[in-house]
Design a protein around this motif. Structure first.
Motif, PDB file in Angstrom:
ATOM      1  N   ASP A  77       0.844  -1.196   0.000  1.00 43.27           N
ATOM      2  CA  ASP A  77       0.000   0.000   0.000  1.00 43.27           C
ATOM      3  C   ASP A  77       0.879   1.245   0.000  1.00 43.27           C
ATOM      4  N   ILE A  78       0.313   2.344  -0.446  1.00 42.99           N
ATOM      5  CA  ILE A  78       0.987   3.642  -0.380  1.00 42.99           C
ATOM      6  C   ILE A  78       0.414   4.405   0.810  1.00 42.99           C
ATOM      7  N   PHE A  79       1.292   4.930   1.686  1.00 39.46           N
ATOM      8  CA  PHE A  79       0.779   5.611   2.880  1.00 39.46           C
ATOM      9  C   PHE A  79       0.578   7.116   2.682  1.00 39.46           C
ATOM     10  N   ASN A  81      -2.151   8.665  -4.891  1.00 40.43           N
ATOM     11  CA  ASN A  81      -3.387   7.910  -4.746  1.00 40.43           C
ATOM     12  C   ASN A  81      -3.557   6.919  -5.897  1.00 40.43           C
ATOM     13  N   MET A  82      -3.167   7.335  -7.109  1.00 41.40           N
ATOM     14  CA  MET A  82      -3.241   6.438  -8.268  1.00 41.40           C
ATOM     15  C   MET A  82      -2.237   5.299  -8.143  1.00 41.40           C
ATOM     16  N   GLN A  83      -1.063   5.587  -7.566  1.00 41.63           N
ATOM     17  CA  GLN A  83      -0.094   4.514  -7.320  1.00 41.63           C
ATOM     18  C   GLN A  83      -0.660   3.504  -6.327  1.00 41.63           C
ATOM     19  N   ASN A  84      -1.412   3.995  -5.350  1.00 39.36           N
ATOM     20  CA  ASN A  84      -2.024   3.106  -4.378  1.00 39.36           C
ATOM     21  C   ASN A  84      -3.055   2.193  -5.044  1.00 39.36           C
ATOM     22  N   PHE A  85      -3.842   2.743  -5.976  1.00 43.52           N
ATOM     23  CA  PHE A  85      -4.799   1.915  -6.706  1.00 43.52           C
ATOM     24  C   PHE A  85      -4.068   0.830  -7.490  1.00 43.52           C
ATOM     25  N   GLU A  86      -2.982   1.206  -8.134  1.00 42.35           N
ATOM     26  CA  GLU A  86      -2.226   0.252  -8.954  1.00 42.35           C
ATOM     27  C   GLU A  86      -1.652  -0.877  -8.106  1.00 42.35           C
ATOM     28  N   LEU A  87      -1.027  -0.533  -6.985  1.00 43.41           N
ATOM     29  CA  LEU A  87      -0.336  -1.535  -6.176  1.00 43.41           C
ATOM     30  C   LEU A  87      -1.294  -2.300  -5.269  1.00 43.41           C
ATOM     31  N   GLY A 126       4.836   6.721  -1.751  1.00 45.63           N
ATOM     32  CA  GLY A 126       4.646   6.859  -3.187  1.00 45.63           C
ATOM     33  C   GLY A 126       5.546   7.925  -3.772  1.00 45.63           C
ATOM     34  N   VAL A 127       5.877   7.775  -5.046  1.00 44.21           N
ATOM     35  CA  VAL A 127       6.699   8.766  -5.747  1.00 44.21           C
ATOM     36  C   VAL A 127       5.873  10.025  -5.959  1.00 44.21           C
ATOM     37  N   LYS A 128       6.469  11.172  -5.676  1.00 45.87           N
ATOM     38  CA  LYS A 128       5.688  12.407  -5.595  1.00 45.87           C
ATOM     39  C   LYS A 128       5.655  13.236  -6.877  1.00 45.87           C
ATOM     40  N   THR A 129       6.516  12.941  -7.842  1.00 44.55           N
ATOM     41  CA  THR A 129       6.510  13.717  -9.082  1.00 44.55           C
ATOM     42  C   THR A 129       6.394  12.783 -10.284  1.00 44.55           C
ATOM     43  N   ILE A 130       5.777  13.275 -11.344  1.00 47.64           N
ATOM     44  CA  ILE A 130       5.581  12.464 -12.551  1.00 47.64           C
ATOM     45  C   ILE A 130       6.924  12.078 -13.170  1.00 47.64           C
TER      46      ILE A 130
END
Length: 450
Positions: free
Chosen positions: A212-214, A222-228, A297-301
């Motif tokens: 999970d992404i905290f 938030n999108m990274q959290n959905f993915e993982l 989670g990574v904070k920049t694109i």
């Protein structure tokens, strides 16, 4: 003169006929060109339509498959009394300063079940990590491994392999488990005990836990959290049902016996290669969905794309090296073979699907000039289907995790409506990965979260 005039008249007629012939040829060429364009458009639309339908069917399959559920382990199979928690720590001073107290407290919390040792790998850091870890190196159950160049900073795989060789003589391999977590991970003793219980009550040699992404305070994280947490969680559970989960970065655990036989390599996707080599040797894995390790989670694109380029390129390396071995293997279940080959070939497929989808969208926009209502209806229908399937996957994973995933209503809405955009943000990754691979750039780039 009459003859000449008739000749001229005939000549003129002949010339006029040639002009008409040229016009006919021009019209024919235009029709042929339009035919080719129409064929091209039909091919593009067909590719986009097929890709969309397959994606939709796959999402529905993940959402409604009754076999996607947490496996239960009730019969004791073997004993493990030691867990080595390996933490690669190249330039991780900031993360370790925040997490060290929590990590050190895990030993006492787990001691009634197993002996926990923390193994920190200082991979020739230059940000203060070396000095920070040195302060803790004298603590019982803490081992600090310092690596220096020219053999340092070659990637996560070589660092893990070096650590494995150095610690092999301090434990009994048959009763030892190895866990690999990131320095920024948030975890507790209950999580580790569930992992230990899974090994003791099953015959799996690899256990991957949900990630999970905290820091879900932005749309990107938030999108990274959905993915993982959502998509990868469902995917790993269906893989387990088919025969074996795969190691996936943070929160992976293996028996020491497997680690010593398989080992880690220099691949840019060392966890995937470790899993593939294990499958070829007959080692299988499971997935824990009812608890998770949390990471930042990574904070920049820009940094996210850089991270995913490395992952994608590592997948291409694994495809080149192992695809035929996987297909020929009589130890790997057929559904796992199909999943792995599709997973590894997806970057190549994306090179066709992504441009086709873009062109199809532009065609739909242009068609709005002719039939605005129909064009808008098609666009809304596509979006509705996309958002519906995203919602179904979220609901399925919330149920499958047995209440362990906690998402607010706002987070669910963000997940549902943002993930499509997220996939478009990452659409450039396969192109960059292939270019990087073909140009011979195979260097390992550490993920930066700040």
């Amino acid at each position: 003169m009459i003859y000449n005039s008739q000749y001229k008249y005939a000549y003129k007629n002949n010339k006029l006929f040639k002009v008409n012939s040229n016009i006919n040829e021009h019209i024919f060429s235009q029709k042929l060109g339009m035919t080719k364009i129409n064929i091209f458009i039909k091919i593009i639309l067909s590719i986009s339509f097929i890709a969309f339908i397959l994606s939709m069917v796959w999402s529905i399959y993940l959402s409604f498959n009754p076999h996607i559920k947490q496996e239960k382990y009730t019969t004791k199979q073997r004993l493990f009394n030691t867990m080595l928690l390996i933490i690669p720590a190249m330039n991780e001073c900031y993360a370790l300063q925040k997490n060290m107290d929590a990590l050190l407290s895990l030993h006492d919390q787990c001691k009634n079940n197993f002996n926990l040792k923390l193994i920190f790998i200082d991979d020739d850091s230059n940000d203060g990590t070396t000095e920070l870890l040195q302060k803790y190196s004298s603590i019982i159950n803490v081992i600090v491994i310092h690596r220096v160049k020219p053999h340092a900073q070659e990637g996560k795989g070589p660092a893990l392999e070096d650590a494995l060789k150095r610690i092999s003589n301090i434990v009994i391999p048959q009763s030892t488990l190895i866990g690999i977590i990131d320095a920024d991970s948030h975890l507790n003793s209950n999580y580790l005990i569930k992992v230990w219980h899974t090994f003791e009550y099953s015959n799996y040699d690899l256990v991957q836990t949900r990630v999970d992404i905290f820091n879900t305070d932005s749309n990107l994280t938030n999108m990274q959290n959905f993915e993982l947490s959502i998509y990868n969680g469902l995917l790993q559970m269906i893989r387990t049902n088919w025969g074996s989960a795969l190691a996936s970065g943070n929160g992976q655990f293996v028996t020491m016996s497997m680690a010593q036989e398989i080992g880690w390599s220099t691949s840019l996707l060392e966890d995937c290669e470790f899993s593939l080599r294990g499958l070829l040797k007959g080692y299988f894995g499971t997935f824990i969905n009812i608890d998770s390790v949390q990471q930042e989670g990574v904070k920049t694109i820009k940094k996210l794309i850089r991270q995913r380029i490395r992952w994608c390129q590592g997948g291409l390396q694994c495809l080149t090296k192992y695809s035929f071995k996987i297909i020929k293997s009589n130890k790997i279940p057929n559904m796992i073979k199909v999943d792995i080959i599709l997973f590894l070939t997806m970057p190549y497929l994306s090179i066709i699907i992504t441009p086709a989808s873009i062109i199809s969208f532009l065609i739909l926009i242009l068609y709005a000039n002719t039939n605005f209502v129909l064009s808008l209806s098609i666009l809304l229908a596509l979006l509705c289907i996309e958002y519906t399937t995203n919602t179904l996957m979220v609901l399925k994973q919330l149920k499958a995790s047995e209440g362990n995933i906690k998402l607010s209503f706002n987070q669910i809405i963000k997940n549902v409506f943002s993930f499509s955009l997220y996939r478009w943000i990452l659409a450039i990754v396969p192109f960059c990965s292939i270019v990087r691979q073909l140009s011979g750039h195979n260097s390992w780039d550490k993920t930066s979260h700040s």
